[in-house]
Design a protein around this motif. Structure first.
Motif, short mmCIF file in Angstrom:
data_model
loop_
_atom_site.label_atom_id
_atom_site.label_comp_id
_atom_site.label_asym_id
_atom_site.label_seq_id
_atom_site.Cartn_x
_atom_site.Cartn_y
_atom_site.Cartn_z
N ARG A 1 -5.40 3.57 9.74
CA ARG A 1 -4.19 3.27 10.50
C ARG A 1 -4.27 3.87 11.90
N ASN A 2 -3.60 3.25 12.85
CA ASN A 2 -3.56 3.77 14.21
C ASN A 2 -2.16 4.26 14.56
N ALA A 3 -2.00 4.81 15.76
CA ALA A 3 -0.74 5.44 16.16
C ALA A 3 0.44 4.46 16.14
N SER A 4 0.17 3.17 16.40
CA SER A 4 1.26 2.18 16.40
C SER A 4 1.87 1.99 15.02
N ASP A 5 1.08 2.24 13.95
CA ASP A 5 1.60 2.10 12.58
C ASP A 5 2.64 3.15 12.25
N LEU A 6 2.69 4.24 13.05
CA LEU A 6 3.66 5.32 12.80
C LEU A 6 5.10 4.83 12.93
N GLY A 7 5.29 3.74 13.67
CA GLY A 7 6.63 3.18 13.83
C GLY A 7 7.00 2.17 12.77
N GLU A 8 6.06 1.84 11.86
CA GLU A 8 6.36 0.89 10.78
C GLU A 8 7.34 1.51 9.79
N PRO A 9 8.21 0.69 9.18
CA PRO A 9 9.29 1.23 8.33
C PRO A 9 8.82 2.12 7.18
N LEU A 10 7.77 1.71 6.46
CA LEU A 10 7.40 2.44 5.25
C LEU A 10 6.16 3.31 5.43
N PHE A 11 5.74 3.52 6.67
CA PHE A 11 4.53 4.32 6.88
C PHE A 11 4.70 5.73 6.29
N CYS A 12 5.93 6.26 6.33
CA CYS A 12 6.18 7.62 5.85
C CYS A 12 5.77 7.82 4.39
N LEU A 13 5.75 6.73 3.61
CA LEU A 13 5.43 6.86 2.19
C LEU A 13 3.95 7.15 1.95
N LEU A 14 3.09 6.79 2.90
CA LEU A 14 1.65 7.04 2.74
C LEU A 14 1.34 8.55 2.75
N PRO A 15 1.67 9.28 3.82
CA PRO A 15 1.43 10.73 3.77
C PRO A 15 2.27 11.43 2.70
N LEU A 16 3.43 10.88 2.38
CA LEU A 16 4.27 11.49 1.35
C LEU A 16 3.61 11.37 -0.02
N GLY A 17 2.97 10.23 -0.30
CA GLY A 17 2.23 10.08 -1.56
C GLY A 17 1.14 11.12 -1.68
N LEU A 18 0.47 11.41 -0.55
CA LEU A 18 -0.56 12.45 -0.53
C LEU A 18 0.06 13.82 -0.75
N GLY A 19 1.22 14.06 -0.12
CA GLY A 19 1.90 15.34 -0.27
C GLY A 19 2.36 15.61 -1.70
N LEU A 20 2.78 14.56 -2.41
CA LEU A 20 3.26 14.73 -3.79
C LEU A 20 2.15 15.22 -4.72
N ILE B 1 0.84 -1.20 0.00
CA ILE B 1 0.00 0.00 0.00
C ILE B 1 0.87 1.26 0.00
N ALA B 2 1.96 1.24 0.78
CA ALA B 2 2.84 2.41 0.87
C ALA B 2 3.48 2.72 -0.48
N PHE B 3 4.00 1.70 -1.15
CA PHE B 3 4.61 1.92 -2.47
C PHE B 3 3.56 2.34 -3.51
N SER B 4 2.34 1.81 -3.38
CA SER B 4 1.27 2.21 -4.31
C SER B 4 0.91 3.67 -4.12
N ALA B 5 0.86 4.11 -2.85
CA ALA B 5 0.52 5.51 -2.56
C ALA B 5 1.56 6.47 -3.12
#
Length: 501
Positions: free
Chosen positions: A159-178, A129-133
């Motif tokens: 997603r919940n707060a615990s997912d924030l520590g997952e390795p590729l979670f940053c790509l989800l909001p970044l896909g939205l930002g792009l 999902i992260a790479f797709s986003a």
């Protein structure tokens, strides 16, 4: 490097790809796309053997290599779409990344439908999902598409707060930002909604990421001030401080004065910032001086590269590679050689050193990662997007590039471009002419016809232009059709020219 995949019949030597393990095999295979970059017809024939392998990681790397090969090349690459719904997640990730890189900024409807269908599937794993986003964000880069923004937002909402520590979670909001890259106020409604309706930690992380992308390259002092405030006097463990530090660099990189002020502010953050901030500061310095090795910044990063905090040291080493990318800078190269000896017994740090060494000698010194062109007048959104994705992944180096996802590095291919000045005639055939190359001088507001360069030397084209240099024709026989001599320039013969001889 381009040899048979299986063992040689003459000796016992096996393919260099097979000397790696699992995810390393995917990265090694994808590197063929870098070696054969932009040479689509020849490159596809070389990578085709790897696509038909029985090893899933090699197939994934080959699909990513096809996407890299087609980066910024207007060729159909729908071959990758056939592998997006494969049962193996590694193959799917290779195909998804390849599509994102090959179709960055194209707004291709067929590709967006494929990627959007993955985001709507609640059963998909977080990495797919992260790479797709992020790939969807690349395809519709800067489009402000409300439809795709809503899809990614709904995915984030699950997603919940615990997912924030997952390795590729940053790509989800970044896909939205792009989707809002460089669109400034168009992002306000979406960013405020995320901040108010999401979990507090996820909402702040998404807000910082969206604002930094929307105001990238604008030089907006108020936004820089807001990012600095987010980094001050706050407790440890605030994940959104990393994107806030990167946001300072993304906004302030627009012009030279703001850039110098941002460097000073980042050095202050190093003194009193917490772990998350100190880890992000070297990456921000790397973005501010990308392919432009300023002596002051080199000294700062060299000091941080031996920091007691290993994560700060790793990001500082990567940043050394970024500021020296494609320059063959002797000072940085010598520093990295010393670091390779110093960290000889630390595999993770040594791997970072090798990456940095590769970046410094990018294309043997003929390429650059700078997203600016036409003498810093224009900013390439695609190039900036590739750099931002890499930097966000480097905020958590141990769990991304140094663990299961080393191929995230290949997003940097979006920023690679030649730094040579090449002159062609009106039939697009190469023509060699003498040009004067020297340090650029600001002439805005000066009376008369002041000199635009200083300390110049006269060289025949093609010629390499370093950061801060400018070129001008040294002959009146030709007239350039472009006011700025950079990249490819078309020349036409001057009808008023007379040969005195």
């Amino acid at each position: 490097m381009i040899g048979p995949l299986e063992a040689s019949s003459v000796g016992s030597t096996t393919s260099w790809v097979l000397e790696n393990k699992e995810h390393g095999q995917a990265s090694a295979t994808a590197s063929l796309g870098m070696i054969l970059l932009w040479d689509v017809d020849y490159g596809l024939a070389q990578i085709d053997e790897y696509i038909h392998s029985t090893n899933t990681h090699i197939i994934a790397g080959a699909l990513l290599g096809v996407g890299i090969l087609n980066c910024r090349v207007n060729k159909n690459c729908y071959l990758l779409a056939d592998y997006v719904h494969n049962k193996e997640s590694s193959i799917r990730i290779g195909a998804i990344m390849g599509l994102g890189i090959a179709y960055a900024g194209s707004q291709d409807k067929e590709i967006s439908i494929i990627l959007n269908s993955i985001l709507e599937d609640s059963k998909e794993s977080l990495d797919v999902i992260a790479f797709s986003a992020v790939s969807l964000g690349l395809v519709y880069l800067g489009s402000c598409s409300e439809y795709f923004a809503e899809t990614i937002s709904l995915t984030l909402k699950k997603r919940n707060a615990s997912d924030l520590g997952e390795p590729l979670f940053c790509l989800l909001p970044l896909g939205l930002g792009l989707l809002y890259l460089g669109k400034q106020d168009n992002v306000n409604a979406r960013a405020t909604t995320l901040l108010e309706t999401f979990n507090e930690k996820i909402g702040k992380y998404c807000y910082m990421t969206l604002i930094s992308c929307a105001y990238a390259g604008t030089g907006d002092a108020l936004k820089v001030q807001k990012f600095l405030h987010a980094c001050e006097h706050l407790k440890n463990g605030e994940k959104y401080q990393g994107p806030a530090v990167l946001g300072i660099a993304m906004v302030a990189m627009a012009e030279e004065l703001g850039l110098e002020m941002a460097i000073r502010s980042l050095e202050h953050l190093l003194q009193y910032g917490n772990h998350n901030i100190r880890t992000a500061v070297p990456l921000a310095l790397g973005l501010l001086c990308i392919s432009n090795p300023k002596v002051k910044v080199i000294d700062t990063l060299r000091r941080l590269s031996q920091d007691r905090d290993r994560e700060v040291a790793m990001t500082a080493i990567i940043a050394l590679g970024l500021i020296g990318a494609g320059t063959n800078n002797a000072k940085i190269a010598g520093c990295l050689r010393n670091l390779s000896t110093f960290y000889d017994t630390f595999p993770s740090l040594l791997f970072c050193v090798r990456i940095a060494q590769g970046l410094v000698h990018l294309g043997k010194g003929l390429l650059t990662l700078s997203p600016y062109h036409s003498e810093r007048f224009l900013l390439s959104p695609t190039a900036l997007a590739g750099l931002v994705i890499l930097l966000h992944a480097c905020l958590d180096l141990r769990d991304t590039i140094l663990w299961m996802y080393p191929y995230v590095l290949y997003f940097i291919v979006l920023a690679i471009q030649p730094r040579m000045l090449m002159t062609v005639d009106q039939d697009l055939k190469p023509v060699s002419v003498p040009v004067r190359v020297g340090q650029a001088v600001g002439v805005v507001g000066r009376a008369g016809c002041p000199k635009t360069i200083t300390g110049f030397r006269t060289l025949p084209t093609p010629v390499i232009l370093s950061a801060g240099e400018r070129a001008e024709l040294a002959t009146e026989r030709y007239v350039p059709l472009s006011p700025i001599l950079e990249g490819f320039v078309i020349l036409k013969e001057n009808p008023d020219y007379r040969d005195d001889q």
